[in-house]
Motif scaffolding. Structure first.
Motif, PDB file in Angstrom:
ATOM      1  N   LEU A 295      -0.824   7.164  -6.180  1.00  0.00           N
ATOM      2  CA  LEU A 295      -2.167   6.452  -6.217  1.00  0.00           C
ATOM      3  C   LEU A 295      -2.685   6.263  -4.845  1.00  0.00           C
ATOM      4  O   LEU A 295      -2.034   6.529  -3.901  1.00  0.00           O
ATOM      5  CB  LEU A 295      -1.661   4.984  -6.587  1.00  0.00           C
ATOM      6  CG  LEU A 295      -1.323   5.014  -8.232  1.00  0.00           C
ATOM      7  CD1 LEU A 295      -0.563   3.556  -8.405  1.00  0.00           C
ATOM      8  CD2 LEU A 295      -2.024   5.368  -9.071  1.00  0.00           C
ATOM      9  N   ASN A 296      -3.971   5.944  -4.578  1.00  0.00           N
ATOM     10  CA  ASN A 296      -4.746   5.855  -3.557  1.00  0.00           C
ATOM     11  C   ASN A 296      -5.348   4.414  -3.361  1.00  0.00           C
ATOM     12  O   ASN A 296      -6.429   4.391  -3.587  1.00  0.00           O
ATOM     13  CB  ASN A 296      -5.834   6.869  -3.624  1.00  0.00           C
ATOM     14  CG  ASN A 296      -6.495   7.136  -2.209  1.00  0.00           C
ATOM     15  OD1 ASN A 296      -5.766   6.809  -1.170  1.00  0.00           O
ATOM     16  ND2 ASN A 296      -7.711   7.992  -2.408  1.00  0.00           N
TER      17      ASN A 296
ATOM     18  N   LYS B 242       0.677  -1.198  -0.138  1.00  0.00           N
ATOM     19  CA  LYS B 242      -0.054   0.037  -0.077  1.00  0.00           C
ATOM     20  C   LYS B 242       1.018   1.462   0.048  1.00  0.00           C
ATOM     21  O   LYS B 242       0.581   2.314  -0.774  1.00  0.00           O
ATOM     22  CB  LYS B 242      -0.801  -0.112   1.260  1.00  0.00           C
ATOM     23  CG  LYS B 242      -1.982   0.951   1.219  1.00  0.00           C
ATOM     24  CD  LYS B 242      -2.661   0.689   2.377  1.00  0.00           C
ATOM     25  CE  LYS B 242      -3.783   1.766   2.467  1.00  0.00           C
ATOM     26  NZ  LYS B 242      -3.548   3.127   3.177  1.00  0.00           N
TER      27      LYS B 242
ATOM     28  N   GLU C 160       1.116   4.264  -2.741  1.00  0.00           N
ATOM     29  CA  GLU C 160       1.051   5.781  -2.425  1.00  0.00           C
ATOM     30  C   GLU C 160       2.118   6.497  -2.672  1.00  0.00           C
ATOM     31  O   GLU C 160       1.957   7.862  -3.137  1.00  0.00           O
ATOM     32  CB  GLU C 160       0.882   5.961  -0.796  1.00  0.00           C
ATOM     33  CG  GLU C 160      -0.620   5.295  -0.522  1.00  0.00           C
ATOM     34  CD  GLU C 160      -0.914   5.013   1.031  1.00  0.00           C
ATOM     35  OE1 GLU C 160      -2.089   4.950   1.525  1.00  0.00           O
ATOM     36  OE2 GLU C 160       0.257   4.973   1.695  1.00  0.00           O
TER      37      GLU C 160
END
Length: 192
Positions: free
Chosen positions: A11-12, A3, A7
């Motif tokens: 990106l989310n 994750k 990030e």
């Protein structure tokens, strides 16, 4: 960790774990395969692309069998051809750059690597990887820990050194030899 990498690229991603209350409806989802398998039937969308790390492990097969229209990219350092299901789910192998190429291009520094003269004999393998518990049992011996410390003193005393271990317990026991000089970094280590 995954994750965080997404990030860092702007990106989310939506992280799903065992404590997640609401299921995402779309977007970039990061999840452990066990968590995703448990909730995938309740999701409101079908992914177009699945990226699987350590794809040589068969735990992903159920997810892929239930998502036959998704494109799949699998990543592994051990693409063992004897693993029968790999040919079922993957149609091509893309070889990344070799370590020498990355060193030549100054992406990696040239390592000075040292290893035991004898490898782990008699340790069983599963799908191309050593059995983790048997491997730990092989290395979890006073003579081997002492040998690691002596080799470090002889070859790299007070130099920055990376020692790869079998599991977290092995890393902790190895670090004890070095006292305040060592830091254990594992999958459970939080970023500073």
């Amino acid at each position: 960790q995954t994750k965080g990498v997404f990030e860092s690229q702007g990106l989310n991603p939506i992280g799903i774990n065992a404590d997640t209350q609401n299921n995402p409806r779309s977007g970039l989802v990061v999840a452990m395969v066990q968590t995703y398998a448990r909730i995938m039937e309740s999701l409101d969308f079908v992914p177009d692309l699945i990226i699987i790390d350590e794809c040589h492990e068969g735990i992903f097969n159920k997810v892929m069998d239930n998502l036959p229209t998704a494109h799949v990219i699998g990543v592994t350092a051990t693409p063992d051809p004897s693993i029968k299901f790999l040919a079922k789910y993957y149609t091509a192998i893309a070889q990344g750059p070799q370590i020498k190429t990355l060193i030549d291009e100054k992406v990696l520094v040239k390592p000075k690597a040292y290893q035991m003269l004898e490898g782990p004999t008699g340790v069983k393998t599963t799908r191309g990887d050593f059995d983790n518990q048997e491997l730990f049992t092989f290395f979890d011996k006073t003579t081997i820990y002492d040998g690691v410390y002596k080799a470090w003193c002889d070859k790299a005393y007070m130099k920055k050194t990376i020692i790869y271990c079998v599991n977290i317990e092995h890393a902790q026991k190895t670090a004890e030899l070095f006292g305040d000089l060592a830091r254990v970094v594992t999958s459970k280590t939080e970023e500073n």
